[in-house]
Design an enzyme around this catalytic site. Structure first.
Site, short mmCIF file in Angstrom:
data_model
loop_
_atom_site.label_atom_id
_atom_site.label_comp_id
_atom_site.label_asym_id
_atom_site.label_seq_id
_atom_site.Cartn_x
_atom_site.Cartn_y
_atom_site.Cartn_z
N THR A 188 22.95 -83.71 51.93
CA THR A 188 23.29 -82.35 52.37
C THR A 188 23.11 -82.32 53.88
O THR A 188 22.37 -83.13 54.44
CB THR A 188 22.37 -81.30 51.74
OG1 THR A 188 21.05 -81.53 52.23
CG2 THR A 188 22.37 -81.38 50.23
N GLU A 333 25.28 -80.51 45.88
CA GLU A 333 24.44 -80.70 44.69
C GLU A 333 25.22 -80.54 43.39
O GLU A 333 24.70 -80.77 42.31
CB GLU A 333 23.30 -79.67 44.71
CG GLU A 333 22.23 -79.93 45.75
CD GLU A 333 22.52 -79.30 47.10
OE1 GLU A 333 23.71 -79.01 47.38
OE2 GLU A 333 21.57 -79.09 47.87
N LYS A 441 19.99 -57.30 55.04
CA LYS A 441 19.49 -56.23 54.18
C LYS A 441 19.21 -55.01 55.06
O LYS A 441 18.31 -55.04 55.89
CB LYS A 441 18.23 -56.68 53.45
CG LYS A 441 18.48 -56.77 51.96
CD LYS A 441 17.25 -57.08 51.17
CE LYS A 441 17.50 -56.74 49.72
NZ LYS A 441 16.38 -57.07 48.87
N TRP A 446 22.00 -54.68 50.27
CA TRP A 446 22.73 -55.84 50.77
C TRP A 446 23.99 -55.43 51.51
O TRP A 446 24.71 -54.55 51.07
CB TRP A 446 23.19 -56.73 49.62
CG TRP A 446 22.14 -57.17 48.67
CD1 TRP A 446 21.83 -56.59 47.49
CD2 TRP A 446 21.28 -58.29 48.82
NE1 TRP A 446 20.82 -57.29 46.88
CE2 TRP A 446 20.47 -58.34 47.67
CE3 TRP A 446 21.13 -59.27 49.80
CZ2 TRP A 446 19.52 -59.31 47.48
CZ3 TRP A 446 20.18 -60.24 49.61
CH2 TRP A 446 19.38 -60.26 48.47
P1 ADP Z 1 26.14 -78.36 53.29
O1 ADP Z 1 27.21 -77.87 54.24
O2 ADP Z 1 24.79 -77.72 53.51
O3 ADP Z 1 26.14 -79.82 53.01
P2 ADP Z 1 27.77 -77.89 51.13
O4 ADP Z 1 28.89 -78.50 51.88
O5 ADP Z 1 27.33 -78.45 49.87
O6 ADP Z 1 26.52 -77.76 51.97
O7 ADP Z 1 28.07 -76.35 51.03
C1 ADP Z 1 27.62 -75.55 50.01
C2 ADP Z 1 27.63 -74.10 50.39
O8 ADP Z 1 28.84 -73.72 51.03
C3 ADP Z 1 27.54 -73.18 49.19
O9 ADP Z 1 26.24 -73.07 48.70
C4 ADP Z 1 28.09 -71.89 49.76
O10 ADP Z 1 27.11 -71.17 50.47
C5 ADP Z 1 29.14 -72.35 50.74
N1 ADP Z 1 30.47 -72.26 50.14
C6 ADP Z 1 31.17 -73.22 49.53
N2 ADP Z 1 32.36 -72.76 49.12
C7 ADP Z 1 32.42 -71.46 49.48
C8 ADP Z 1 33.40 -70.42 49.32
N3 ADP Z 1 34.58 -70.64 48.76
N4 ADP Z 1 33.08 -69.20 49.81
C9 ADP Z 1 31.90 -68.96 50.41
N5 ADP Z 1 30.96 -69.89 50.58
C10 ADP Z 1 31.21 -71.13 50.13
#
Ligand code: ADP
Length: 541
Positions: A188, A333, A441, A446
């Site tokens: 991640t 994940e 908030k 929210w």
């Molecule tokens: P990282 O960038 O931390 O490696 P990921 O690429 O796994 O994480 O991104 C996961 C996160 O991206 C999700 O938990 C969510 O917050 C955000 N995300 C993914 N797809 C969408 C979507 N279509 N709309 C809004 N948020 C999204």
């Protein structure tokens, strides 16, 4: 009593064997780092993946050893996907957009033994090589003629991928692997704390490939030509390299050329029917489509995920060019796909605005992914489309624990807490309001920063928008809109704030707008809100 069916484990190598056997002449087209367009097919990819497997044998790599990659989307990376995992080693895709210190940390934490890289990333390799003592071989993904002498001198144990493969024969039998054996890993991006390693298995990967190919997911068939813009260096290009082999469709890899004009011409020339990527990529493509007043000839649908797809973007594809948008949500994940937005029959008769309201949700779960929304005490909230809480998930391609994190498993009673704040409606459509660390908030209620950003993005003067929480004496927090204007555009704060009237509740309207030259983005293209808040607060004192 057990069933009496064959206990044949799921295995990634079977995907490429299948594609080579039944779709052997289907093309794999790649824009290469070398600049040219390269053509191969599934039959040849199978042969070369077997050479990769033999090369790893010759290097003395054991089953389970990690092989890192720093590479674009292309056929060589695709061969590594199969050659490394199929031979029982673990493919560790690294994100080249991370800081070199973080790359060093991740390589050492994963204990990579081999690192394969595209020549674009030679400067990174030069910067990190001396700090990665466990790497036994650095492999440049090109022929020997493309490796500069200085690089050869600076990086010990540097090999050419093409020379390595030329020295092997393609006669190789894949080992029998247990289906829960590790196949690949991805870290991640670690916006808070150290990055965390997610270790996928053959079973999780093949099940995920089946699931995403379904009609209500990305609807893949052998008649498609698929262009994954989403990088193979982050969450396995959303599983497309596996799902493509599972159906035997044509693959078109863009390499390093991800601007709108390059994507348009490649899609147009190669008859691409389906493409997948994050919203910022589509802004570039849409711009190109507007300039040419048409879509890439064969393009039917796009998958948008990673960040929220604004209504204006969905409408631009669908109403402007007849390209269907599928909005998807997931995370590293989760391999990564959790939900995809496709309409049900009952939505087709809805007025356009209400239909769009469904399409801007992140969609409903694909079979295999279970969802719950809970309050701060972990108690279930109703799936009524209104109750806001944290999203928990469960399923066969969702992480159980991070790789050697030294911490307890993140699961709560078997459920993985996503950190996303959402509503779920009775049909299971999920609307992401925020990341829990970014929520706003106000007076105990929210406000969805994603909704606020999406509305701003529909304003013709706005190139990029972010909404962040600012401390407030009376309401605890209030939203502030941060905007990058389109080149040459002018717009005042008052006009932008007036743009919200009638679109959201009055108390959701941001208290102010800040115009900036750039908004900080992380290595996966997401807005770094913690950094943005710090920048704004620093500018205020
Ligand atoms: P990282 O960038 O931390 O490696 P990921 O690429 O796994 O994480 O991104 C996961 C996160 O991206 C999700 O938990 C969510 O917050 C955000 N995300 C993914 N797809 C969408 C979507 N279509 N709309 C809004 N948020 C999204």
């Amino acid at each position: 009593m057990n069933g009496m069916m064959q206990a044949h484990g799921l295995n990634i190598a079977d995907l490429i064997e299948f594609a080579a056997r039944y779709h052997g002449d289907t093309e794999i087209v790649s824009r290469r780092v070398e600049g040219d367009l390269h053509r191969t097919n599934y039959a040849e990819i199978l042969g070369r993946s077997k050479r990769v497997a033999r090369a790893l044998d010759s290097m003395g790599l054991a089953v389970g050893d990690r092989v890192g990659t720093l590479a674009w989307n292309g056929y060589r990376h695709f061969e590594l996907y199969y050659g490394v995992s199929g031979s029982g080693r673990v493919l560790h895709t690294l994100n080249p957009r991370l800081h070199p210190d973080q790359i060093v940390w991740i390589i050492n934490h994963a204990d990579d033994h081999v690192l394969c890289f595209d020549m674009t990333f030679a400067p990174i390799v030069q910067a990190v090589a001396s700090r990665c003592p466990r790497i036994r071989h650095w492999v440049a993904l090109c022929d020997a003629g493309h490796i500069p002498v200085e690089l050869q001198q600076a990086v010990p144990n540097l090999r050419s991928y093409e020379a390595l493969l030329a020295g092997q024969n393609g006669d190789y039998a894949w080992p029998e692997l247990e289906e829960n054996a590790a196949s690949s890993m991805c870290y991640t991006s670690g916006t808070t704390g150290n990055p965390k390693g997610v270790l996928y298995s053959h079973r999780s990967t093949v099940l995920h490939a089946y699931a995403i190919a379904l009609p209500d997911a990305i609807n893949l068939s052998a008649r498609d030509a698929v262009l994954p813009v989403v990088p193979m260096f982050h969450v396995n290009a959303w599983g497309i390299p596996y799902a493509a082999a599972l159906v035997g469709c044509k693959l078109v890899f863009p390499g390093p050329s991800l601007d709108g004009a390059s994507l348009f011409s490649l899609m147009d020339a190669e008859g691409v029917t389906f493409a997948a990527g994050v919203p910022t990529i589509w802004l570039g493509l849409l711009n190109q489509m507007q300039q040419q007043a048409r879509k890439p000839a064969a393009l039917q649908r796009v998958l948008i995920g990673g960040s929220a797809a604004p209504a204006s973007m969905i409408a631009a594809f669908q109403d402007g060019y007849g390209v269907e948008v599928r909005h998807a949500w997931g995370m590293t994940e989760m391999s990564p796909v959790g939900t995809v937005c496709t309409l049900k029959n009952k939505h087709l008769e809805l007025p356009a605005l209400q239909r769009m309201a469904v399409q801007t949700t992140q969609g409903r779960p694909i079979f295999g992914v279970e969802l719950r929304v809970v309050d701060g005490d972990g108690k279930d909230l109703p799936c009524d489309g209104r109750s806001v809480g944290e999203l928990l998930v469960k399923g066969p391609w969702i992480v159980e624990d991070y790789y050697q994190s030294g911490k307890p498993s993140p699961l709560r009673d078997g459920w993985f807490p996503t950190g996303d704040v959402v509503t779920i409606d009775p049909d299971g459509y999920v609307r992401i309001m925020d990341r829990s660390k970014d929520v706003i908030k106000s007076g105990g209620e929210w406000i969805s920063s994603i909704d606020i950003e999406n509305i701003a993005m529909a304003h013709p003067a706005v190139a990029m928008a972010a909404c962040v929480a600012m401390p407030d004496a009376k309401w605890d927090e209030r939203p502030l809109l941060v905007v990058v204007k389109k080149p040459g555009a002018t717009v005042a704060q008052e006009e932008l704030l007036a743009f919200y009237e009638g679109k959201v509740a009055k108390w959701w309207i941001p208290d102010g707008v800040r115009f900036v030259d750039a908004i900080p983005l992380g290595a996966t293209g997401k807005i770094l809100k913690n950094k943005l808040r710090e920048q704004i607060q620093a500018a205020m004192v």
